[in-house]
Design an enzyme around this catalytic site. Structure first.
Site, PDB file in Angstrom:
ATOM      1  N   GLU A  20     -36.969 -19.115  13.970  1.00 36.03           N
ATOM      2  CA  GLU A  20     -37.648 -18.976  15.263  1.00 36.03           C
ATOM      3  C   GLU A  20     -36.519 -18.777  16.252  1.00 36.03           C
ATOM      4  O   GLU A  20     -36.024 -19.726  16.830  1.00 36.03           O
ATOM      5  CB  GLU A  20     -38.488 -20.222  15.567  1.00 36.03           C
ATOM      6  CG  GLU A  20     -39.643 -19.935  16.533  1.00 36.03           C
ATOM      7  CD  GLU A  20     -39.225 -19.900  17.983  1.00 36.03           C
ATOM      8  OE1 GLU A  20     -38.332 -19.095  18.332  1.00 36.03           O
ATOM      9  OE2 GLU A  20     -39.794 -20.664  18.767  1.00 36.03           O
ATOM     10  N   GLU A  45     -32.038 -13.619  22.219  1.00 34.65           N
ATOM     11  CA  GLU A  45     -31.265 -14.773  21.721  1.00 34.65           C
ATOM     12  C   GLU A  45     -30.436 -14.415  20.484  1.00 34.65           C
ATOM     13  O   GLU A  45     -29.972 -15.290  19.768  1.00 34.65           O
ATOM     14  CB  GLU A  45     -32.206 -15.940  21.416  1.00 34.65           C
ATOM     15  CG  GLU A  45     -32.749 -16.584  22.686  1.00 34.65           C
ATOM     16  CD  GLU A  45     -33.722 -17.733  22.441  1.00 34.65           C
ATOM     17  OE1 GLU A  45     -33.872 -18.160  21.278  1.00 34.65           O
ATOM     18  OE2 GLU A  45     -34.337 -18.186  23.419  1.00 34.65           O
TER      19      GLU A  45
END
Length: 673
Positions: A144, A153
């Site tokens: 995740e 990210e």
């Protein structure tokens, strides 16, 4: 151990050295993290669990051992799901040390310490082999690593590395794939966050128009995504120009490439208009068949009553380099370019295929006009707010005379140009009126009479707005600056705004409370350790402070009337003594008192005020309308969470608020009666 941290005080402007505990940084990181929000995201958690169960079953059906690699494990939740689903062993990777320590405790507490190994490393440093961090490569990859933009990210390089070194070929992946969707829209409101619109000034000698210079007009802006809660954007604020189309998708079960690339789709506009904005979001399929799907689609695309609120994944607004007129039915090409961490868009008219191919440059856009570096998106919106500008113009007209000598103290403000057009003789600071407006590159305390050509200032103005301000009262820096330039002011100087006041209201949030609410158990797993860790970090510093949030994105209802709690008189200098107040505020509506919202109001002239917070309470239910260009301060009550179950409603909230004029900080304390 203590460390000294240097910081510029946003309110007083002074450079300060603060003694901080060596753990301050990490406490701040945890206190401000969105872990609680993720654990409260029921939709995400349920879908991950379903996807993990299915992946473990597929591996077992092939007669293989299920070996899981979980990158960015956080609390260890996904690894525990895998272990419960029958995985033989899980390697859970977490680079953030305090988080990895918490994961070890949570895994132990839930009885999985023999099935899950927490590795406190970056995944790119993990080794595989008999003496490595992992005994063998995994055949199930769970991650995740996504943000609102999907790849911000570092998901792509992480996946690329994992496929090369950490997982088997043909592994199962949860999620299995991600798909990015786009829709072309026209929106004056969103476009106003990216370009400066002409400002019309009605002066005595006719209408003047302030226009932005051409380098600003043609600037592509900055490539960083504008991520917002698009579900709070009313449909009246944008016009849909195209259907929703798939821009690109990534299959996580196969090797992933992170190198810069581009994707191109053909769009047929469903309506003629000005293409200005690309709205974008993604969904993830937890399984190869796409039966288990988790989507970020906004309300007008996904018409479902069971709507999942989340703050860790929102929707993206991308600004096209320039607005492009499009005609209904006349095809256009939309190109998405991306590097490892970000995406940007360009639109072209459909021409010969070969001609179009040559046009794609994957370089990221760069702001050439500096304005996009100085002003953030809400600030552009604020400068483009015609109502707000009109209030400043009306106030300036009341105070300016033809011989006024004006000083403006604000960052990147249009007030100097407005004042000049409204008749101020001499004005220091601003845009293309070099002979009429002088920009002084000095801090207020270093201002000399030679800067001012030996004139005294008769009108001191400010919005006030400073780029260093995070909380509403940080713009009180104007007061400190006004105090520093006192010797250069005439004895009967006019200060605009003449004063400011701090206002407060008790509210119940529809959803924002989740980011600070303990989780207890998540999908049957005990994550209390995480709750304690967040609480501990909040107590370390943050929870005694308010935090900034743009409340137009986070609906709440008022439980009390708004109340003025402190006033600041800019006609006088900053006093030596603290300003403090205490009192109580009655709760008028039923509801959960999640916290207090605080904002500033600036009193420009006798009957003209500008609010940075509440614009109006729209109905008897207490729904609030907030200033969309400013962040308001939210002080979450810690005791509310405990008092929610009690039926006897508190009747009032008492408060004590103290403004320390030396440090410029506001301390506050609240108690529910």
């Amino acid at each position: 151990m203590k460390t000294f941290c240097g910081r510029a005080n946003p309110t007083t402007g002074a450079m300060e050295w603060l003694e901080e505990d060596e753990n301050y940084d990490y406490h701040q990181e945890i206190a401000r993290s969105r872990y609680a929000d993720m654990l409260h995201d029921k939709d995400r958690n349920v879908k991950y669990y379903q996807g993990i169960r299915a992946a473990v079953s597929r591996v077992k059906e092939r007669g293989e051992k299920a070996i899981v690699l979980d990158i960015g494990t956080g609390t260890g939740l996904l690894s525990m799901m895998a272990a419960s689903a029958g995985a033989d062993f899980c390697y859970a990777i977490e680079v953030f040390k305090p988080m990895a320590n918490a994961a070890v405790k949570i895994v132990e507490k839930n009885g999985f310490h023999d099935k899950i190994k927490v590795i406190n490393k970056h995944s790119t440093e993990v080794t595989v082999g008999p003496d490595g961090d992992m005994q063998c490569r995994a055949n199930i990859l769970i991650t995740e690593l996504f943000d609102t933009e999907l790849i911000g990210e570092g998901a792509l390089p992480t996946y690329e590395h994992a496929h090369k070194y950490l997982v088997q070929e043909g592994c199962e992946a949860v999620p299995h794939r991600a798909t990015v969707y786009v829709q072309l829209v026209e929106s004056k409101r969103m476009w106003s966050w990216n370009k400066l619109f002409p400002v019309h000034v009605e002066a005595d000698d006719g209408e003047k128009i302030i226009v932005s210079p051409s380098e600003m007009e043609n600037c592509p802006g900055v490539p960083s995504v504008c991520d917002i809660q698009l579900n709070q954007m009313p449909s009246s604020d944008f016009t849909i120009l195209s259907d929703v189309v798939t821009m690109f998708s990534v299959d996580f079960s196969k090797p992933v490439r992170s190198a810069s690339t581009y994707y191109k789709v053909q769009l047929e506009p469903v309506k003629s208009g000005k293409a200005q904005i690309v709205l974008s979001w993604w969904d993830i399929d937890m399984d190869p068949s796409g039966m288990i799907n988790c989507t970020m689609a906004p309300y007008w695309v996904k018409s479902t009553s069971a709507f999942q609120w989340r703050d860790h994944w929102m929707q993206c607004v991308y600004f096209l380099p320039n607005e492009e007129p499009v005609l209904q039915g006349e095809k256009v090409y939309l190109t998405a370019c991306r590097d490892e961490y970000s995406v940007w868009y360009k639109l072209q008219k459909a021409r010969g295929e070969e001609e179009n191919k040559a046009d794609v440059h994957v370089e990221s856009p760069v702001c050439r006009c500096q304005a996009h570096l100085l002003w953030n998106r809400p600030r552009f919106g604020e400068l483009n707010d015609e109502n707000r500008t009109r209030q400043y113009i009306t106030s300036l007209m009341k105070v300016l005379k033809t011989d006024s000598v004006c000083l403006c103290i604000s960052d990147g403000s249009l007030l100097p140009v407005l004042a000049h057009y409204l008749g101020a003789k001499q004005f220091f600071k601003a845009n293309h009126l070099e002979d009429k407006i002088k920009i002084i590159e000095a801090r207020p305390e270093s201002l000399t009479s030679s800067h001012l050509e030996d004139k005294k200032i008769s009108v001191l103005v400010g919005e006030p707005f400073f780029t260093t301000s995070l909380l509403p009262w940080h713009n009180l820096y104007f007061w400190y600056a006004r105090t520093a330039v006192t010797s250069h002011l005439t004895s009967n100087v006019t200060v605009l705004p003449q004063s400011a006041s701090l206002h407060m209201m008790i509210v119940e949030f529809q959803d924002l409370w989740r980011i600070r609410s303990p989780c207890g158990t998540c999908e049957g797993f005990d994550v209390q350790t995480m709750d304690d860790m967040i609480k501990n970090s909040l107590n370390f510093r943050e929870s005694k402070e308010a935090e900034p949030h743009p409340l137009w994105e986070y609906p709440c209802k008022s439980l009390s009337d708004p109340q003025e709690v402190l006033t600041f008189d800019f006609r006088k200098t900053v006093p030596q003594h603290c300003l403090s107040t205490e009192g109580s505020i009655n709760l008028l509506r039923k509801g959960k008192s999640h916290g207090a919202v605080l904002w500033m109001e600036y009193h420009l002239a006798a009957d003209i005020s500008i609010s940075t917070g509440l614009m109006q309470i729209s109905n008897e239910k207490g729904n609030c309308e907030w200033n969309p260009h400013c962040k308001q301060a939210v002080y979450f009550f810690s005791s509310v969470i405990e008092s929610e179950a009690v039926s006897g409603l508190p009747s009032a909230v008492t408060y004590a608020i103290n403004f320390n004029t030396k440090t410029g900080e506001i301390a506050m304390d609240f108690k529910l009666l």
